[in-house]
Motif scaffolding. Sequence first.
Motif, mmCIF file in Angstrom:
data_model
loop_
_atom_site.group_PDB
_atom_site.id
_atom_site.type_symbol
_atom_site.label_atom_id
_atom_site.label_comp_id
_atom_site.label_asym_id
_atom_site.label_seq_id
_atom_site.Cartn_x
_atom_site.Cartn_y
_atom_site.Cartn_z
ATOM 1 N N LEU A 185 0.883 -1.273 -0.071
ATOM 2 C CA LEU A 185 -0.053 -0.078 0.113
ATOM 3 C C LEU A 185 0.848 0.985 0.008
ATOM 4 N N PRO A 186 0.434 2.245 -0.509
ATOM 5 C CA PRO A 186 0.886 3.687 -0.410
ATOM 6 C C PRO A 186 1.334 4.031 1.066
ATOM 7 N N MET A 187 2.113 4.826 1.322
ATOM 8 C CA MET A 187 2.131 5.236 2.721
ATOM 9 C C MET A 187 0.927 5.671 3.454
ATOM 10 N N PRO A 188 0.719 5.306 4.728
ATOM 11 C CA PRO A 188 -0.626 5.533 5.356
ATOM 12 C C PRO A 188 -0.854 7.098 5.431
ATOM 13 N N ALA A 189 -2.065 7.563 5.149
ATOM 14 C CA ALA A 189 -2.576 8.740 4.963
ATOM 15 C C ALA A 189 -1.943 9.572 5.951
ATOM 16 N N ALA A 190 -2.235 9.347 7.296
ATOM 17 C CA ALA A 190 -1.613 10.239 8.382
ATOM 18 C C ALA A 190 -0.204 10.443 8.330
ATOM 19 N N VAL A 191 0.688 9.546 7.994
ATOM 20 C CA VAL A 191 1.941 9.541 7.773
ATOM 21 C C VAL A 191 2.432 10.384 6.656
#
Length: 376
Positions: free
Chosen positions: A228-234
């Motif tokens: 997955l792409p980098m988590p949204a919050a990160v």
Amino acid sequence: MNKKDLAEIKRRFHPEHNNITCIQGCYVNNQGEVISSFTHYLQGMPQEEAEKYLSIFKRTLSGTQGQNLLDIDFTPEQVMESPEHQLLTALKDCALKDEAIVDAFFRQIRAHLQWEDHYLILLMHDGYDVPYRSQDEQRVTEMSTEVFHYILCSVCPVKLTKPALSYDAAENDFRNKESEWVVGMPEMGFMFPAFEERCANIYRALYYTRDTAVSHDDFVDALFGAQLPMPAAVQKETFQQILQETLQDECSYEVMQAVHDEVMEKLEERKAEKNPEPLTVTKEDVSMVLAQCGVAPDRMTAFEEKYAQEFGPQANLNAVNVISPKQFELRTPQVVIKVSPERSDLVETRIIDGHPYILIRAEEGVEVNGVNVNIQ
């Protein structure tokens, strides 16, 4: 999947609007051991119970695209020969009726999911008779283009409630209620295949995570063989750090306001155009705003290099991971100021007598602790 696609599928989760053949469930303790497994059919199930299951599945398709809902893309090679894609396809094709395939899927999740709580895996199959839609977007239910077969999986925590006093109607009195194991809303889940342009896209799945700071990489890798792409919050925190570190003393209020206003304007344009696709922001979009703010060329170069290093040279960030569309906030150690995101123009900064100030234009409707006041 865009908002329009999601809305069409989410309308399925109603007792009278679905063709769910069955629901497969696997209840697991925090040691990874199966406590119970079951097969349920919505037909004949009490309505209140059926609605609870449908509510869980619907939640798995809820949230913000690019944050809670993430696309997972399969390569042509994966579609042809990867065991992960073959298992998902087999689940869909058998409509969850092959116990060996369903059990293999549950084993795959149990082997790669470590939780402190008990959890429930729910898996459903639905066949959507996609109605024809004319050029003026009118649905013709009697005419169908195809039947869209898909599976949807929800992984829900199961937690023990606390004992409490509870009213007993039969005795017209309060009695102690014992602890119970209760199913919560899903922490993660997915839909396969994706529903795009009103048909199946076997090269994509839609992944759901409740917590935008956590993506459960082991779970995703085991089920999809993909990252997955980098988590949204990160992703948002990283973008903010890049601006702060590379612009240094040129990371002013005016620069942050300009970035916010530029993205908000594009979001409003997309909304007015009724474009269901999520808005993305590129490195070049941000650089253009920085140039308009007069940021020094060497600082802009540093920003672009750091951006490419953290996200990739051609990475597009979801707009909601760059700014907060529902909030414009200024914070000091002592004060927090929240402004309507459309009215950042009401705020400015000044140096008065050598001290920095944040000024807010307040023409009317000023309240202090709920009391209307006049500014003298």
